[in-house]
Every structure is written in C-alpha cells, then in structure tokens.
Design a protein around this motif. Sequence first.
Motif, PDB file in Angstrom:
ATOM      1  N   PRO A  66       0.801  -1.224   0.000  1.00  0.00           N
ATOM      2  CA  PRO A  66       0.000   0.000   0.000  1.00  0.00           C
ATOM      3  C   PRO A  66       0.836   1.277   0.000  1.00  0.00           C
ATOM      4  O   PRO A  66       0.482   2.255  -0.658  1.00  0.00           O
ATOM      5  CB  PRO A  66      -0.837  -0.127   1.278  1.00  0.00           C
ATOM      6  N   TYR A  69       1.884   2.027  -3.570  1.00  0.00           N
ATOM      7  CA  TYR A  69       0.774   2.502  -4.383  1.00  0.00           C
ATOM      8  C   TYR A  69       0.379   3.927  -4.012  1.00  0.00           C
ATOM      9  O   TYR A  69       0.077   4.740  -4.880  1.00  0.00           O
ATOM     10  CB  TYR A  69      -0.437   1.569  -4.215  1.00  0.00           C
ATOM     11  N   ARG A  70       0.364   4.223  -2.715  1.00  0.00           N
ATOM     12  CA  ARG A  70       0.030   5.582  -2.293  1.00  0.00           C
ATOM     13  C   ARG A  70       1.039   6.593  -2.835  1.00  0.00           C
ATOM     14  O   ARG A  70       0.672   7.686  -3.283  1.00  0.00           O
ATOM     15  CB  ARG A  70      -0.028   5.672  -0.763  1.00  0.00           C
ATOM     16  N   GLU A  74       0.383   9.813  -5.240  1.00  0.00           N
ATOM     17  CA  GLU A  74       0.835  11.139  -4.822  1.00  0.00           C
ATOM     18  C   GLU A  74       1.750  11.763  -5.872  1.00  0.00           C
ATOM     19  O   GLU A  74       1.708  12.984  -6.099  1.00  0.00           O
ATOM     20  CB  GLU A  74       1.550  11.036  -3.476  1.00  0.00           C
ATOM     21  N   GLU A 121      -6.049  -1.069  -4.288  1.00  0.00           N
ATOM     22  CA  GLU A 121      -4.980  -0.070  -4.222  1.00  0.00           C
ATOM     23  C   GLU A 121      -4.207  -0.017  -5.534  1.00  0.00           C
ATOM     24  O   GLU A 121      -3.825   1.064  -6.006  1.00  0.00           O
ATOM     25  CB  GLU A 121      -4.033  -0.371  -3.062  1.00  0.00           C
TER      26      GLU A 121
END
Length: 258
Positions: A66, A69-70, A74, A121
């Motif tokens: 995660p 992926y975040r 961003e 995600e």
Amino acid sequence: MSIRDLLYTDFDGTAVDDPDDVILDALDDPRYRQRIAPLTAILQDASNTPYDRFLACCALTSWAEPAGYRAVAEATKAGDKTVWYRELIDRRFSVDETFSQLAGAVRISGDFATDNSTEQERATALVALIGVADQFYFDWQLAAAIDNSTAGSARDEIAATVRRGIAALTQGKPPAFDLGAQLAELARSMTTVDEQLAVQLGYELARVDSSPSTLIRLTPIASQGMSPESRSFGTYLATIGDEQVQAAISQLREDRIE
C-alpha cells in the motif's frame, strides 16, 4: 539499513548491480518481506536522496505494498514537482522516465496484489497514472499494465486522457515525446472491453496524428476487434498510412483468414 543493503544486495547477501534483480527475485523468494519495513522508512523519510526514495517506491509498488501505491498516486498529483522527477531520463527523448518506471512497477505487481489483497490499491494507482498519460512519458509500460479488468473500470479515465492528448496535438502543444504513439496504446487497451470506444478513439487520434508510430500502434484495434467497424478502421489506417502500416494491415487480414 541503506538502499544498498536493501536493493543492491540479494536475499543471499550477494552484491548486485541492478536493483531490478532484487525486486524481481521476490517473485520466488518470500524473504523480500523482511525488507518492506525498512524500504517504507526510506520512502517516507525526506532526508533520504530522491533517487533512493524512488527506488524504494519502485520496490514497494512492485511488491503490491500500500505504501508504494500511495506514493505512486501522490506522484501523479505532484507531477513535475515530484521529489524524484527527472532522476531518470529517457535517452531517446531526453524527458523524465520515472513515471514510466512507476507504471512498470504497477504492471509487475499484479500477482503480488492478488496475494496481498491489494487489488483495489493497485487499480487506484493505475488510474492515477492513466490520468497524467497525456502529460508524462510512459513508453509502453502503462498500456502493458492495463488488463481487461482495469480497462473496464478505467474506461472513462482512459477516454478522457486520450482526448486531452488529442487536444494537445491539435493545438500544437504536445510534450517532447511521442505522445501520439502513447495515446494509441491507451486507445488499443480498450478494444476487448469497449470495442466501439476503441474504434472511435482510434479515428479521433488518427485524424490528427497519422505518423507511422501512431498508426502501427492503432492496428491492433483492427486485428483484435470483431465488429465491421473495426475492419473498416483497418481499411482507413491502410488508406492513410505508409507502406509499413499497409503491410501491417495486410498481415492482419491474412491472420484473420487463417
């Protein structure tokens, strides 16, 4: 632990020259999990070099974590203000290559995402990348990451991005890479989930960019599509294309007959 310990040293402790060796070895070696936490720390610590943080993001994203992926999502929001922007430069076009590499990491992560139950995600990160594909260089990596499931859920995003890119080409404000070819790859990705839309996008793009690199990448719409419209599109491409495009269309027709 440093990035050299984590991505330039394999799981048996042997030094390697390419971090991709370690990232891909994780496909068959669960010991990679021991490196997730320290890589996450490197990614999130602004005191680390941009390139080290980029490598950490690539590894974590490839492993369907995660945090990776975040960070990808961003990066699409930050665009050319992303901390690692231009840490890698494409040799052919002399443009940023980090977005292409992030798309490649998302592509690799497919099997890991299933095992980690992070498919949502992954889809979110992929849609975010699709959303900036009219601005940044992805080469073939982004389209290769789009499977039928993703293409269906990202239908509107793909169409919107292709059309924004077409507008840029029409207005004479394209980026410094082969945007037409990149848009063609995205249009092609729709063929098996929305053939009518793929054909429509193909026509819209071909009318403003009839370069061989773009038209060649549009030919799969004609070969994969089953409708009369797809076949008519193939004829159109052969009409406006050069000998290379015409040969590709002829080969597609032969393959259909066989």
